[in-house]
Design a protein around this motif. Structure first.
Motif, short mmCIF file in Angstrom:
data_model
loop_
_atom_site.label_atom_id
_atom_site.label_comp_id
_atom_site.label_asym_id
_atom_site.label_seq_id
_atom_site.Cartn_x
_atom_site.Cartn_y
_atom_site.Cartn_z
N LYS A 1 24.17 32.47 58.26
CA LYS A 1 25.13 33.15 59.14
C LYS A 1 24.58 34.48 59.66
O LYS A 1 24.63 34.76 60.85
N SER A 2 24.02 35.28 58.73
CA SER A 2 23.49 36.58 59.15
C SER A 2 22.31 36.39 60.09
O SER A 2 22.16 37.12 61.07
N THR A 3 21.49 35.40 59.78
CA THR A 3 20.33 35.12 60.63
C THR A 3 20.78 34.76 62.04
O THR A 3 20.28 35.31 63.02
N LEU A 4 21.74 33.86 62.15
CA LEU A 4 22.23 33.43 63.47
C LEU A 4 22.78 34.62 64.23
O LEU A 4 22.47 34.83 65.41
N LEU A 5 23.60 35.42 63.55
CA LEU A 5 24.24 36.53 64.27
C LEU A 5 23.23 37.58 64.70
O LEU A 5 23.35 38.15 65.78
N LEU A 6 22.22 37.81 63.87
CA LEU A 6 21.21 38.78 64.26
C LEU A 6 20.45 38.28 65.49
O LEU A 6 20.16 39.04 66.41
N GLN A 7 20.17 36.99 65.50
CA GLN A 7 19.48 36.42 66.67
C GLN A 7 20.36 36.54 67.92
O GLN A 7 19.88 36.87 69.00
N VAL A 8 21.66 36.26 67.74
CA VAL A 8 22.58 36.34 68.86
C VAL A 8 22.70 37.78 69.35
O VAL A 8 22.71 38.06 70.55
N CYS A 9 22.73 38.72 68.41
CA CYS A 9 22.83 40.14 68.76
C CYS A 9 21.62 40.58 69.56
O CYS A 9 21.72 41.35 70.51
N ARG A 10 20.45 40.08 69.15
CA ARG A 10 19.24 40.40 69.89
C ARG A 10 19.40 39.92 71.35
O ARG A 10 19.13 40.66 72.29
N ASP A 11 19.87 38.67 71.50
CA ASP A 11 20.06 38.12 72.85
C ASP A 11 21.00 38.99 73.67
O ASP A 11 20.74 39.28 74.83
N PHE A 12 22.10 39.40 73.05
CA PHE A 12 23.07 40.22 73.76
C PHE A 12 22.45 41.55 74.16
O PHE A 12 22.66 42.04 75.27
N SER A 13 21.69 42.13 73.24
CA SER A 13 21.16 43.45 73.56
C SER A 13 20.09 43.37 74.63
O SER A 13 19.91 44.29 75.41
N ILE A 14 19.39 42.23 74.68
CA ILE A 14 18.42 42.04 75.76
C ILE A 14 19.16 41.96 77.10
O ILE A 14 18.69 42.43 78.13
N LEU A 15 20.38 41.38 77.06
CA LEU A 15 21.19 41.30 78.28
C LEU A 15 21.82 42.64 78.62
O LEU A 15 22.72 42.72 79.44
N ASP A 16 21.38 43.67 77.90
CA ASP A 16 21.85 45.02 78.17
C ASP A 16 23.28 45.28 77.72
O ASP A 16 23.96 46.16 78.21
N GLU A 17 23.76 44.46 76.78
CA GLU A 17 25.07 44.72 76.18
C GLU A 17 24.84 45.62 74.98
O GLU A 17 23.84 45.50 74.28
N LYS A 18 25.79 46.51 74.74
CA LYS A 18 25.67 47.35 73.56
C LYS A 18 26.27 46.60 72.37
O LYS A 18 27.39 46.09 72.44
N VAL A 19 25.50 46.52 71.29
CA VAL A 19 25.94 45.73 70.14
C VAL A 19 26.00 46.59 68.89
O VAL A 19 25.09 47.37 68.62
N LEU A 20 27.09 46.45 68.13
CA LEU A 20 27.16 47.13 66.83
C LEU A 20 27.25 46.07 65.74
O LEU A 20 28.21 45.30 65.68
N TYR A 21 26.22 46.04 64.89
CA TYR A 21 26.17 45.07 63.80
C TYR A 21 26.45 45.82 62.51
O TYR A 21 25.65 46.65 62.08
N VAL A 22 27.60 45.55 61.89
CA VAL A 22 27.97 46.25 60.67
C VAL A 22 27.73 45.33 59.49
O VAL A 22 28.21 44.20 59.45
N SER A 23 26.96 45.81 58.52
CA SER A 23 26.75 44.99 57.33
C SER A 23 27.33 45.69 56.11
O SER A 23 27.07 46.86 55.86
N GLY A 24 28.12 44.94 55.38
CA GLY A 24 28.65 45.46 54.13
C GLY A 24 27.89 44.86 52.96
O GLY A 24 28.20 45.11 51.81
N GLU A 25 26.91 44.03 53.26
CA GLU A 25 26.21 43.30 52.20
C GLU A 25 24.79 43.77 52.03
O GLU A 25 24.26 43.77 50.93
N GLU A 26 24.16 44.13 53.14
CA GLU A 26 22.74 44.44 53.07
C GLU A 26 22.49 45.86 53.57
O GLU A 26 23.24 46.37 54.40
#
Ligand code: TYD
Ligand code: MG
Length: 453
Positions: free
Chosen positions: A96-121
């Protein structure tokens, strides 16, 4: 003032004034945990609504953000809707974390601002994963935050004002409005509903990660399903590399769509041709193997069913093992094979497996399962260029299934020359639509055996 407490089942959310060993609603043992009953004040910050005429209501423009992964966009119904809240559930370690990190990368490349909050790592750990995935972001707007307090997270998010917010995971984050521990049902619900309000108010597409166990859930994301807009489940066997992402609920798109990924050394890769992927190690001319065509989501998928029948070594009940198929349905199919085709399984162990760790939960697999068993019993291979589908009823009749043409086309596109299908489907097919394959229609399993062997 005395604090009011209640016992809440961590599996299904049922409340009880006293402790119970077993939840009366879902039947799980030892899941009732005492939680303080807090009065959550209703927020009347919204103006009171007034009735409106249907025609006066304008159709909202649902703006969607697309990921670079087409498969994923399809599961979302064409991209992630702005301001929607998505729950991604799955067992720990599934990706799950892997998928979301990959998706976040895609979004940020599209110039979207992304906030990824981790309570686990820690941030270091996320960075290590990111480097492993080859994110290599130079000027993307991907922000990371290691925090578990929900109020602080929301205030950070309000300052940063991102387009995408990820909370990994909903079980580790807690609201200081409640005194119960993180991960309990009341906390998980509170977190989800606060994030929901935040997402709608600021039009931020938000993702919640929820861990679930094999048995369903502990402090269950299940209880969140009605709060969020989209529920995706990430499934797969640990010892197989493929992962299936499935939409269970989608307020903005179709449900039961699936995307298939392979977990590799550089994260998740889309499996672009799932049928070929699941058939790639199929032995040809081996008895006991049948290729079926099943529908996953809206898409046909070929899979290999393997059957093995061998004499029971010890006296006692012969074993009936199935992997990837419904056990009860398979027992029923075996009974039909015995009764209608005259084989006897007394004293035989039977193992049936869907190759590649795939799960098939569709009656259209019935005929293929039975033919795999018959092939093993006769010790005769099914022709390697033949594909089978059809539901089987108790008197051995082969019944028609949905989306027959899509199944035939999928078999054709993977180079299959012959397809055994229900007569009911065959008679309804438009002849000009059929690709260049030999269709062999059957009405019952006896006919099917006659044609195949
Ligand atoms: P992870 O995303 O941490 O799972 P979850 O968030 O659902 O708990 O995935 C962890 C597993 O994936 C772990 O066993 C390592 C494996 N993995 C790979 O095989 N390749 C990779 O590139 C990455 C990042 C993880
Ligand atoms: Mg994780």
């Amino acid at each position: 003032m005395k604090t009011k407490t209640a016992f809440i089942c961590q599996n299904c959310g049922t409340q009880s004034p006293k402790w119970l060993g077993r939840c009366p609603s879902c039947g799980e043992w030892d899941t009732m945990i005492e939680e303080v009953e807090e009065e959550v004040k209703a927020e009347y910050s919204f103006p009171p609504s007034e009735p409106l005429l249907y025609e006066e209501i304008e159709e909202p423009e649902r703006e969607r953000i697309k990921t670079r992964i087409d498969e994923l966009n399809r599961v979302f119904g064409g991209g992630v809707v702005l301001g929607s809240l998505v729950l991604i559930g799955g067992e720990p370690g599934i990706g799950k974390s892997t998928l979301l990190l990959q998706v976040c990368r895609d979004f940020s490349i599209l110039d979207e601002k992304v906030l990824y909050v981790s309570g686990e790592e820690s941030l270091d750990q996320i960075k290590i994963r990111g480097e492993r995935l080859g994110l290599g972001l130079k000027n993307g707007k991907l922000y990371l935050l290691a925090e578990t307090n929900l109020e602080r997270i929301i205030s950070q998010a309000e300052t940063l004002n991102p387009q995408i917010l990820v909370l990994d995971s909903v079980q580790t984050v807690f609201s200081s409005k409640l005194s119960s521990t993180p991960g309990t049902i009341s906390q998980v619900r509170e977190v989800a509903s606060q994030v929901f309000r935040f997402a709608k108010k600021n039009q931020v597409s938000s993702f919640l990660v929820g861990h679930i166990t094999k048995e369903g859930s502990l402090a269950g994301p299940k209880s969140l399903e009605h709060v969020v807009d989209v529920v995706l489940y990430f499934e797969g066997e640990r010892d197989h590399s493929h992962r299936v992402l499935r939409a269970l609920k989608n307020r903005f798109g179709p449900v039961s769509e699936v995307a298939i990924f392979e977990m590799g050394t550089k994260g998740l890769q889309v499996v672009t041709n799932p049928s070929a992927f699941f058939l790639r190690e199929r032995p040809e001319d081996a008895a006991g193997s049948a290729v079926i065509c099943t529908i996953k989501g809206s898409r046909p998928l070929l899979a290999e069913i393997q059957a093995l029948v061998s004499s029971t070594l010890f006296t006692g009940n012969p074993r009936r093992m199935t992997i990837g198929l419904d056990h009860f349905r398979t027992s029923m199919l075996l009974a039909i094979v015995e009764k209608k085709l005259g084989f006897s399984f007394a004293g035989e162990d039977i193992y049936i497996n869907v190759a590649g760790g795939l799960a098939v939960d569709e009656p259209a697999a019935d005929l293929g399962v039975m033919m795999a068993v018959v092939s093993c019993l006769k010790n005769k291979a099914i022709p390697p260029d033949l594909c089978i589908f059809g539901e089987v009823g108790l008197s051995g009749e082969v019944r028609s299934v949905s989306q027959a043409l899509a199944r035939v086309k999928e078999a054709h596109s993977l180079g299959f020359k012959k397809v055994v299908l229900p007569q009911g489907n065959f008679s309804l097919l438009e002849k000009e639509d059929i690709p260049d394959v030999k269709l062999m229609d059957v009405q019952n399993i006896k006919q099917a055996v006659g044609i195949i062997f």
